[in-house]
Design a protein around this motif. Structure first.
Motif, PDB file in Angstrom:
ATOM      1  N   GLY A 276       0.953  -1.230  -0.227  1.00  0.00           N
ATOM      2  CA  GLY A 276       0.066   0.008   0.065  1.00  0.00           C
ATOM      3  C   GLY A 276       0.829   1.386   0.105  1.00  0.00           C
ATOM      4  O   GLY A 276       2.044   1.437  -0.514  1.00  0.00           O
ATOM      5  N   ALA A 277       0.345   2.371   0.724  1.00  0.00           N
ATOM      6  CA  ALA A 277       1.109   3.541   0.655  1.00  0.00           C
ATOM      7  C   ALA A 277       2.195   3.396   1.292  1.00  0.00           C
ATOM      8  O   ALA A 277       2.319   2.552   2.385  1.00  0.00           O
ATOM      9  CB  ALA A 277       0.065   4.618   1.059  1.00  0.00           C
ATOM     10  N   GLN A 278       3.073   4.398   1.272  1.00  0.00           N
ATOM     11  CA  GLN A 278       4.414   4.396   1.874  1.00  0.00           C
ATOM     12  C   GLN A 278       4.472   5.586   2.735  1.00  0.00           C
ATOM     13  O   GLN A 278       4.290   6.667   1.976  1.00  0.00           O
ATOM     14  CB  GLN A 278       5.784   4.272   0.991  1.00  0.00           C
TER      15      GLN A 278
ATOM     16  N   THR B 162       4.828   1.179   6.085  1.00  0.00           N
ATOM     17  CA  THR B 162       3.722   0.825   4.994  1.00  0.00           C
ATOM     18  C   THR B 162       2.207   1.054   5.653  1.00  0.00           C
ATOM     19  O   THR B 162       1.975   0.714   6.717  1.00  0.00           O
ATOM     20  CB  THR B 162       3.991  -0.481   4.850  1.00  0.00           C
ATOM     21  N   GLU B 163       1.411   1.064   4.573  1.00  0.00           N
ATOM     22  CA  GLU B 163      -0.016   1.063   5.003  1.00  0.00           C
ATOM     23  C   GLU B 163      -0.595  -0.280   5.443  1.00  0.00           C
ATOM     24  O   GLU B 163      -1.313  -0.259   6.217  1.00  0.00           O
ATOM     25  CB  GLU B 163      -0.848   1.785   3.853  1.00  0.00           C
ATOM     26  N   ILE B 164      -0.195  -1.211   4.551  1.00  0.00           N
ATOM     27  CA  ILE B 164      -0.552  -2.576   5.030  1.00  0.00           C
ATOM     28  C   ILE B 164       0.104  -3.052   5.917  1.00  0.00           C
ATOM     29  O   ILE B 164       1.492  -3.215   5.954  1.00  0.00           O
ATOM     30  CB  ILE B 164      -0.442  -3.553   3.576  1.00  0.00           C
ATOM     31  N   GLY B 165      -0.434  -3.482   6.990  1.00  0.00           N
ATOM     32  CA  GLY B 165       0.361  -4.038   8.124  1.00  0.00           C
ATOM     33  C   GLY B 165       1.005  -2.892   9.174  1.00  0.00           C
ATOM     34  O   GLY B 165       1.802  -3.338  10.203  1.00  0.00           O
TER      35      GLY B 165
ATOM     36  N   ASP C  52       7.697  -2.711  -4.037  1.00  0.00           N
ATOM     37  CA  ASP C  52       6.693  -3.291  -4.831  1.00  0.00           C
ATOM     38  C   ASP C  52       6.882  -4.710  -4.476  1.00  0.00           C
ATOM     39  O   ASP C  52       6.437  -5.550  -5.379  1.00  0.00           O
ATOM     40  CB  ASP C  52       7.162  -3.117  -6.180  1.00  0.00           C
ATOM     41  N   THR C  53       7.443  -5.232  -3.400  1.00  0.00           N
ATOM     42  CA  THR C  53       7.311  -6.786  -3.105  1.00  0.00           C
ATOM     43  C   THR C  53       6.576  -6.740  -1.798  1.00  0.00           C
ATOM     44  O   THR C  53       6.606  -5.735  -0.777  1.00  0.00           O
ATOM     45  CB  THR C  53       8.853  -7.233  -2.808  1.00  0.00           C
ATOM     46  N   HIS C  54       6.131  -8.066  -1.416  1.00  0.00           N
ATOM     47  CA  HIS C  54       5.844  -8.355  -0.141  1.00  0.00           C
ATOM     48  C   HIS C  54       7.013  -8.566   1.103  1.00  0.00           C
ATOM     49  O   HIS C  54       8.349  -8.468   0.576  1.00  0.00           O
ATOM     50  CB  HIS C  54       5.030  -9.759  -0.012  1.00  0.00           C
ATOM     51  N   PRO C  55       6.787  -8.095   2.237  1.00  0.00           N
ATOM     52  CA  PRO C  55       7.827  -8.055   3.378  1.00  0.00           C
ATOM     53  C   PRO C  55       8.362  -9.560   3.471  1.00  0.00           C
ATOM     54  O   PRO C  55       7.523 -10.334   3.589  1.00  0.00           O
ATOM     55  CB  PRO C  55       6.981  -7.772   4.450  1.00  0.00           C
TER      56      PRO C  55
END
Length: 301
Positions: free
Chosen positions: A6-8, A21-24, A44-47
């Motif tokens: 999501g947003a940074q 990050t927005e997600i998590g 642009d990658t998953h953690p």
């Protein structure tokens, strides 16, 4: 929203910079004078490997996803399928809402509704603040339900000692015990044992070269200033992971294949051990309407 996280959100203070990050509400980056003090990853990658994740309302694992509550048994979704566990709570894949965002501070919140395996709704918040003392992370949990409920809090950072290679670093923990874990489930397989004199004794600076860990440590003792301090030091920098006394536990994990880095080390402050929803060890019970908070942080050395 763009990308898997999501947003940074960037915060700065002098030459220090952090990205959340927005997600998590994860900590994706923290650097001072252009030197990284946590392992980062592209936006642009998953953690990778849970990097920077917020772990609420339990850190680590719940064996079989089952835990007792009010005379019955709750069944959580099994989110670690290969080991048959529920892992790391609910909030690390949810979108969080910004509460406030200034130059050097950001606060976010998310609601944890009553759901399968979790009968009491919670309001969860987190704040990241930069100042002359480094990065401070403040966790908040409020019971918005009508019954008391136990919970735990953790975080999953991968600190790095500046430009030092992980294998050239020493690690020193404030822990006094270790908790044996089953190789099959990574949940407790016996009582806590004293660290002193054991092969896992990290109470003194220990070189990480050749040391492979995915272990839970407890009995973390505060220094004279009232703060728990774990230290990762290398020839080209160092970082201290400090925490309020509520974070009596720490999980240490040393993967060899962290994205873009290879050998890395996670130093995860936790308020309770793995499978605490079953053992009851160091669980926090929060009453309806009650709020709880505690801090930890990173201090470059």
């Amino acid at each position: 929203m763009s990308g898997p996280t999501g947003a940074q959100f960037e915060i700065t203070y002098g030459q220090a910079r952090a990205v959340v990050t927005e997600i998590g509400a994860s900590l994706r980056a923290y650097a001072v004078d252009g030197v990284d003090y946590v392992e980062s990853y592209p936006d642009d990658t998953h953690p990778p490997m849970g990097s920077g994740a917020v772990l609420v309302p339990w850190p680590n694992r719940v064996r079989g996803g089952r835990w007792p509550f009010e005379g019955g048994v709750e069944q959580l979704e099994l989110t670690e399928h290969e080991r048959g566990n529920a892992i790391h709570g609910f909030v690390r894949k949810l979108p969080w809402q910004v509460i406030s965002h200034t130059g050097s501070l950001i606060s976010l919140g998310v609601d944890v509704p009553a759901q399968q395996g979790w009968p009491v709704p919670l309001r969860v918040t987190i704040s990241y603040a930069l100042d002359a003392h480094g990065l401070t992370v403040t966790h908040g949990v409020t019971n918005v339900g009508d019954r008391p409920v136990p919970f735990g809090v953790g975080m999953h950072p991968y600190p790095r000692a500046g430009r030092s290679a992980t294998d050239d670093c020493t690690l020193q923990l404030a822990a006094t015990t270790s908790l044996p874990l089953s190789a099959e489930t990574m949940t407790p397989d016996g009582p806590q044992t004293p660290l002193a004199g054991s092969v896992l004794d990290l109470s003194k600076p220990t070189l990480l070269r050749g040391v492979n860990l995915d272990d839970a440590f407890g009995g973390c003792e505060p220094d004279a200033d009232g703060l728990i301090r774990h230290r990762l030091l290398g020839p080209d920098g160092g970082v201290e992971v400090w925490a309020d006394p509520a974070f009596r536990w720490v999980q240490v994990y040393t993967p060899n294949d962290f994205l873009g880095r290879g050998r890395a080390v996670a130093i995860e402050p936790m308020t309770c051990p793995p499978d605490a929803l079953n053992s009851g060890v160091d669980l926090i019970t929060i009453a309806p309407g009650e709020a709880w908070s505690a801090r930890w942080g990173l201090l470059p050395r």
